[in-house]
Design an enzyme around this catalytic site. Structure first.
Site, PDB file in Angstrom:
ATOM      1  N   HIS A  58      44.245  45.657  42.145  1.00  0.00           N
ATOM      2  CA  HIS A  58      42.611  46.114  42.314  1.00  0.00           C
ATOM      3  C   HIS A  58      42.658  47.726  41.851  1.00  0.00           C
ATOM      4  O   HIS A  58      43.576  48.291  42.497  1.00  0.00           O
ATOM      5  CB  HIS A  58      42.024  45.816  43.594  1.00  0.00           C
ATOM      6  N   ASP A 111      39.352  37.228  43.580  1.00  0.00           N
ATOM      7  CA  ASP A 111      39.413  36.201  42.378  1.00  0.00           C
ATOM      8  C   ASP A 111      40.409  35.121  42.706  1.00  0.00           C
ATOM      9  O   ASP A 111      40.637  34.152  42.017  1.00  0.00           O
ATOM     10  CB  ASP A 111      39.490  36.828  40.959  1.00  0.00           C
TER      11      ASP A 111
HETATM   12  C1  SDX Z   1      37.606  42.287  39.902  1.00  0.00           C
HETATM   13  O1  SDX Z   1      36.727  47.157  40.429  1.00  0.00           O
HETATM   14  C2  SDX Z   1      36.065  46.156  40.948  1.00  0.00           C
HETATM   15  O2  SDX Z   1      35.515  46.614  42.136  1.00  0.00           O
HETATM   16  C3  SDX Z   1      36.133  44.728  40.350  1.00  0.00           C
HETATM   17  C4  SDX Z   1      35.972  43.716  41.393  1.00  0.00           C
HETATM   18  C5  SDX Z   1      34.440  43.427  41.675  1.00  0.00           C
HETATM   19  O3  SDX Z   1      34.063  42.928  42.902  1.00  0.00           O
HETATM   20  O4  SDX Z   1      33.463  44.042  40.745  1.00  0.00           O
HETATM   21  O5  SDX Z   1      36.727  43.798  42.602  1.00  0.00           O
HETATM   22  C6  SDX Z   1      36.285  42.352  40.625  1.00  0.00           C
HETATM   23  O6  SDX Z   1      37.404  42.512  38.776  1.00  0.00           O
HETATM   24  C7  SDX Z   1      38.847  42.102  40.655  1.00  0.00           C
HETATM   25  C8  SDX Z   1      39.866  42.128  39.883  1.00  0.00           C
HETATM   26  C9  SDX Z   1      40.160  40.911  39.098  1.00  0.00           C
HETATM   27  N1  SDX Z   1      41.400  41.243  37.947  1.00  0.00           N
HETATM   28  C10 SDX Z   1      42.533  40.407  38.112  1.00  0.00           C
HETATM   29  O7  SDX Z   1      42.914  39.699  39.019  1.00  0.00           O
HETATM   30  C11 SDX Z   1      43.221  40.818  36.872  1.00  0.00           C
HETATM   31  C12 SDX Z   1      44.653  41.056  37.107  1.00  0.00           C
HETATM   32  N2  SDX Z   1      44.471  42.464  37.961  1.00  0.00           N
HETATM   33  C13 SDX Z   1      45.236  43.348  36.987  1.00  0.00           C
HETATM   34  O8  SDX Z   1      44.591  43.454  35.685  1.00  0.00           O
HETATM   35  C14 SDX Z   1      44.852  44.914  37.593  1.00  0.00           C
HETATM   36  O9  SDX Z   1      45.200  44.793  39.038  1.00  0.00           O
HETATM   37  C15 SDX Z   1      43.486  45.357  37.546  1.00  0.00           C
HETATM   38  C16 SDX Z   1      42.710  45.417  36.252  1.00  0.00           C
HETATM   39  C17 SDX Z   1      42.511  44.574  38.497  1.00  0.00           C
HETATM   40  C18 SDX Z   1      43.412  46.934  37.992  1.00  0.00           C
HETATM   41  O10 SDX Z   1      44.312  47.504  37.244  1.00  0.00           O
HETATM   42  P1  SDX Z   1      44.428  49.150  37.257  1.00  0.00           P
HETATM   43  O11 SDX Z   1      43.927  49.853  38.230  1.00  0.00           O
HETATM   44  O12 SDX Z   1      43.734  49.637  35.813  1.00  0.00           O
HETATM   45  O13 SDX Z   1      45.883  49.455  37.144  1.00  0.00           O
HETATM   46  P2  SDX Z   1      47.219  49.000  35.852  1.00  0.00           P
HETATM   47  O14 SDX Z   1      46.698  47.774  35.220  1.00  0.00           O
HETATM   48  O15 SDX Z   1      47.153  50.282  35.233  1.00  0.00           O
HETATM   49  O16 SDX Z   1      48.358  48.666  36.943  1.00  0.00           O
HETATM   50  C19 SDX Z   1      49.285  49.560  37.282  1.00  0.00           C
HETATM   51  C20 SDX Z   1      50.452  49.028  37.495  1.00  0.00           C
HETATM   52  C21 SDX Z   1      51.136  48.566  36.214  1.00  0.00           C
HETATM   53  O17 SDX Z   1      52.540  48.525  36.142  1.00  0.00           O
HETATM   54  P3  SDX Z   1      53.182  49.780  35.463  1.00  0.00           P
HETATM   55  O18 SDX Z   1      52.634  49.745  33.949  1.00  0.00           O
HETATM   56  O19 SDX Z   1      53.008  50.928  36.248  1.00  0.00           O
HETATM   57  O20 SDX Z   1      54.649  49.398  35.429  1.00  0.00           O
HETATM   58  O21 SDX Z   1      50.374  47.788  38.346  1.00  0.00           O
HETATM   59  C22 SDX Z   1      50.907  46.695  37.433  1.00  0.00           C
HETATM   60  C23 SDX Z   1      50.685  46.900  36.052  1.00  0.00           C
HETATM   61  O22 SDX Z   1      51.502  46.291  35.311  1.00  0.00           O
HETATM   62  N3  SDX Z   1      49.700  45.702  37.848  1.00  0.00           N
HETATM   63  C24 SDX Z   1      50.070  44.399  37.936  1.00  0.00           C
HETATM   64  C25 SDX Z   1      48.864  43.747  38.251  1.00  0.00           C
HETATM   65  N4  SDX Z   1      47.897  44.648  38.470  1.00  0.00           N
HETATM   66  C26 SDX Z   1      48.571  45.859  38.141  1.00  0.00           C
HETATM   67  N5  SDX Z   1      51.287  43.596  37.523  1.00  0.00           N
HETATM   68  C27 SDX Z   1      51.258  42.129  37.703  1.00  0.00           C
HETATM   69  N6  SDX Z   1      50.293  41.573  37.988  1.00  0.00           N
HETATM   70  C28 SDX Z   1      49.186  42.374  38.424  1.00  0.00           C
HETATM   71  N7  SDX Z   1      48.059  41.474  38.742  1.00  0.00           N
END
Ligand code: SDX
Length: 380
Positions: free
Chosen positions: A258, A314
């Site tokens: 998140h 989710d």
């Molecule tokens: C919702 O914002 C809100 O309030 C949204 C929400 C709402 O109520 O409106 O809460 C609803 O959208 C919840 C989120 C649902 N999405 C997912 O479950 C999809 C999987 N999650 C990721 O895509 C991610 O965690 C995000 C998009 C939710 C947040 O990503 P950020 O803050 O942009 O962080 P990032 O993608 O840059 O990740 C930082 C690091 C990366 O590794 P590095 O490149 O630094 O090595 O963390 C890793 C990412 O690869 N990482 C994950 C991960 N989430 C982050 N690695 C594996 N699995 C994951 N789920």
């Protein structure tokens, strides 16, 4: 001395507006709607009351709530243009896209900017619920069923979908899910709706912008993606290997991580506790997804918790959606129905001191470049 320019990719950590609608206390893992702990609202309030809370930032008196419910339930009725559009497109597009089409229709000929347009805000929430249910009903061979004034919003949503009044249990679970998804600050979808609203586009078109941003698997689309993820893993035994492979390929585990919560999403905890109450009523598919999700949670946290990546809302909600009979391709659309309350509340709040949202970009291309006529351009 020229100041270095900072670029905030993804607007990470950037405050774009002030709002009294919600507070995400990510330190302590508490979500507040206008000051009320969402856990208490799930236990003691209703989605209909939360819609009022979002629009007025206070709870209604009894007489106010009676009047509000009359408007909300009257607004749930659909017009011929809605019904014909659903009949025409329900079988050829996904639920979310048709929701966006229908809400854009609702905004035909309207303009934005009225921060007191509560009737339109209530109408938008009401219509989104009826659109959702009627689209599903028509997709499965049925036709529009008018809402009943004596049923609550969640009861009507299931009644208009299935043609029968739902059990108290199912209506209560849906009410809890609607409350939990109603508002969450300025995620991508709310920001998208504010960008549209800031141009004084109408309320409904601004909601459509939010719906289409919610669709992506990094945001609201994650609920359907996490259910499909569990089904594709196929068994608890395969979870460890699947997690290691996914992470080694730098792929994301749906339902984890998140931008704001770097701890367990408090909404996910509430959903898990609700699921625990209904373990006995899971069919074999949902039970399998539940067991795999539990293993995913345990194994995923082993690798990701140290990086502040925990389950989000989710990961668990699809199990509850399926338990109350929602189709596996309807979860993001239900999220949109609920979040319409937050979207309209943010739009009305923003319109009180509207400011066109227009950020900058740092140009990193070449300049100036001399124009060379086509006939003189050699090389590839
Ligand atoms: C919702 O914002 C809100 O309030 C949204 C929400 C709402 O109520 O409106 O809460 C609803 O959208 C919840 C989120 C649902 N999405 C997912 O479950 C999809 C999987 N999650 C990721 O895509 C991610 O965690 C995000 C998009 C939710 C947040 O990503 P950020 O803050 O942009 O962080 P990032 O993608 O840059 O990740 C930082 C690091 C990366 O590794 P590095 O490149 O630094 O090595 O963390 C890793 C990412 O690869 N990482 C994950 C991960 N989430 C982050 N690695 C594996 N699995 C994951 N789920």
């Amino acid at each position: 001395m020229v100041q270095p320019i900072s670029v905030f990719k993804g607007l990470e950590g950037v405050y774009v507006t002030e709002s009294a609608l919600s507070l995400i206390d990510s330190e302590n893992g508490v979500l507040y709607y206008a000051g009320y702990d969402v856990k208490e609202l799930v236990e003691r309030s209703s989605f209909e009351e939360v819609v009022f809370l979002m629009l007025h930032q206070r709870l209604p008196t009894s007489s106010e709530f009676t009047e509000f419910l009359k408007l909300l339930r009257r607004s749930q009725e659909l017009e011929p243009i809605h019904i014909e559009t659903i009949r025409k497109y329900a079988g050829v597009t996904d639920i979310l896209s048709l929701l966006a089409m229908l809400i854009v229709l609702e905004g035909r000929g309207k303009i934005g900017g009225n921060s007191n347009d509560f009737n339109a805000a209530v109408n938008a929430v009401a219509k989104m619920g009826s659109f959702f249910s009627t689209i599903i009903r028509v997709r499965y061979g049925g036709d529009y069923i008018p809402p009943r004034r004596d049923l609550s919003f969640p009861e009507n949503l299931l009644y208009m979908m299935n043609g029968e009044v739902p059990s108290r249990e199912h209506a209560d679970v849906l009410d809890d899910l609607l409350i939990l998804h109603a508002e969450h600050g300025i995620p991508a979808s709310t920001f998208a709706s504010l960008v549209a609203a800031s141009t004084l586009s109408d309320l409904y078109s601004s909601i459509a912008a939010g719906i289409l941003a919610l669709k992506g698997p990094l945001h609201g689309g994650a609920s359907e993606a996490s259910y499909a993820q569990a089904l594709s893993i196929g068994s608890v035994e395969k979870v460890p290997e699947w997690v290691q492979l996914t992470l080694s390929e730098k792929k994301k585990i749906m339902g984890f991580g998140h931008r704001v919560y770097k701890i367990y999403d408090p909404r996910a905890t509430i959903v898990k506790n609700i699921i625990a109450r209904f373990m006995g009523s899971m069919n074999s598919e949902v039970k399998k997804v539940y067991e795999i999700t539990r293993a995913l949670e345990e194994y995923g946290e082993k690798y990701l918790a140290s990086r502040g990546i925990y389950p989000n809302v989710d990961l668990w909600t699809p199990i509850l959606y399926r338990m109350i009979g929602l189709p596996a391709d309807s979860f993001t659309a239900l999220f949109a129905v609920s979040r319409t309350a937050g979207w309209v509340a943010h739009i009305l709040e923003y319109w009180r001191e509207n400011k066109l949202i227009r950020p900058l970009h740092l140009y990193v291309g070449e300049r100036p470049r001399k124009y060379i006529p086509l006939e003189l351009r050699t090389g590839s």
